[in-house]
Structures are given as C-alpha cells and as structure tokens.
Scaffold this motif. Structure first.
Motif, mmCIF file in Angstrom:
data_model
loop_
_atom_site.group_PDB
_atom_site.id
_atom_site.type_symbol
_atom_site.label_atom_id
_atom_site.label_comp_id
_atom_site.label_asym_id
_atom_site.label_seq_id
_atom_site.Cartn_x
_atom_site.Cartn_y
_atom_site.Cartn_z
ATOM 1 N N ARG A 284 3.256 -17.028 16.863
ATOM 2 C CA ARG A 284 2.890 -18.361 16.389
ATOM 3 C C ARG A 284 1.324 -18.547 16.611
ATOM 4 N NH1 ARG A 284 6.988 -19.520 19.748
ATOM 5 N NH2 ARG A 284 5.567 -20.532 21.466
ATOM 6 N N LYS B 145 0.284 -26.373 16.105
ATOM 7 C CA LYS B 145 -0.285 -25.818 17.520
ATOM 8 C C LYS B 145 0.570 -24.866 17.950
ATOM 9 C CE LYS B 145 -2.342 -30.098 19.235
ATOM 10 N NZ LYS B 145 -2.143 -31.350 20.253
ATOM 11 N N GLN B 146 0.219 -23.993 18.791
ATOM 12 C CA GLN B 146 0.854 -22.700 19.078
ATOM 13 C C GLN B 146 2.145 -23.158 19.825
ATOM 14 O OE1 GLN B 146 -0.837 -20.020 21.723
ATOM 15 N NE2 GLN B 146 0.508 -18.291 20.991
ATOM 16 N N THR B 147 2.152 -24.311 20.472
ATOM 17 C CA THR B 147 3.316 -25.020 21.557
ATOM 18 C C THR B 147 4.256 -25.807 20.401
ATOM 19 O OG1 THR B 147 1.913 -26.870 21.880
ATOM 20 C CG2 THR B 147 2.019 -24.859 23.629
ATOM 21 N N ASP B 148 3.888 -26.016 19.316
ATOM 22 C CA ASP B 148 4.885 -26.589 18.630
ATOM 23 C C ASP B 148 5.881 -25.811 17.802
ATOM 24 O OD1 ASP B 148 6.152 -28.899 16.870
ATOM 25 O OD2 ASP B 148 4.162 -29.519 16.019
ATOM 26 N N ILE B 149 6.890 -25.557 18.409
ATOM 27 C CA ILE B 149 7.950 -24.533 18.009
ATOM 28 C C ILE B 149 8.625 -25.170 16.697
ATOM 29 C CG2 ILE B 149 10.053 -23.285 18.481
ATOM 30 C CD1 ILE B 149 9.009 -23.382 21.503
ATOM 31 N N TRP C 263 6.568 -24.407 13.635
ATOM 32 C CA TRP C 263 6.443 -22.980 13.348
ATOM 33 C C TRP C 263 7.559 -22.728 12.681
ATOM 34 C CZ3 TRP C 263 2.494 -19.883 12.506
ATOM 35 C CH2 TRP C 263 1.278 -20.113 13.107
#
Length: 123
Positions: A20, A61-65, A68
C-alpha cells in the motif's frame, strides 16, 4: 493546453498493492521505447511488480485498507488514473461498496450480439 505536455516529462506513479505504497519512477518519455518496454518496476520493499497508476493518482493513506482495495479492484478491471491533464481521468467511485455498480454501468461489449445476449440473460 494539456497540463502534462507543458512542463516536460513527469515521473510515472506506480503503486504496490501489497505494501500500500506508491513510488515515482522514471517516465516512459525519458527512456527510449525499446528500453522502457523491458523494464519491470518492482516495489523496493517487497520486490513484487508495481502497477502504473497514471499521473492523476492520489494514493490513499497506507492504513486505509478499504480505499486501497477499491483502487486495486478498479485497476484489475482496467481503470487507472491516466489522462493528458486537461480533464482528469474521469469519474471513479469514492467508496469500495460503489465499485460493483460502477463496473456494471461502465461495462462495454465487443459487439451488439454480446450486448443482446447479456440483456437476455439478465431478464
């Protein structure tokens, strides 16, 4: 005039769906075509091939799975964020749950027979 044509070659934006993350890579306009076609851009972190997302891609954001997953699903169905810079890449759904409806609306058929068959099977 097209935004990307005015200021020279921009770096291409590639995404790694496993990590991600996005990385900018050398543009296909900066390298001779025969050399660029042989290049496989791999993720520096996990070494898997990355995907060319287009200049207009804004990474979640990398944490927004969920976002993604949405981007990956759109990419797998042929929707990236390429454009000349004039109008952008066009509408893309903002939520993962809207993607199936979007893909259904945007579906294109090879010929009229295939479209007719699809309509008959839906009835």
């Amino acid at each position: 005039m097209c935004r990307y044509a005015m200021y020279g070659p921009y770096k291409d934006i590639f995404a790694c769906f496993a990590c991600r993350k996005v990385y900018k890579q050398t543009s296909r306009f900066e390298i001779p075509k025969e050399k660029y076609e042989g290049i496989v851009h791999v993720c520096p972190q996990c070494q898997t091939p990355m995907h060319d997302m287009g200049h207009d891609f804004q990474a979640p954001k990398q944490t927004d799975i969920k976002q993604w997953k949405k981007v990956e699903l759109l990419y797998q169905n042929g929707y990236s964020y390429h454009s000349c810079g004039c109008d952008g890449p066009g509408y893309r759904p903002s939520r993962l749950q809207d993607v199936p409806g979007f893909l259904k609306e945007q579906r294109r058929f090879e010929n009229e027979g295939e479209a007719l068959l699809h309509r008959l099977l839906q009835s």
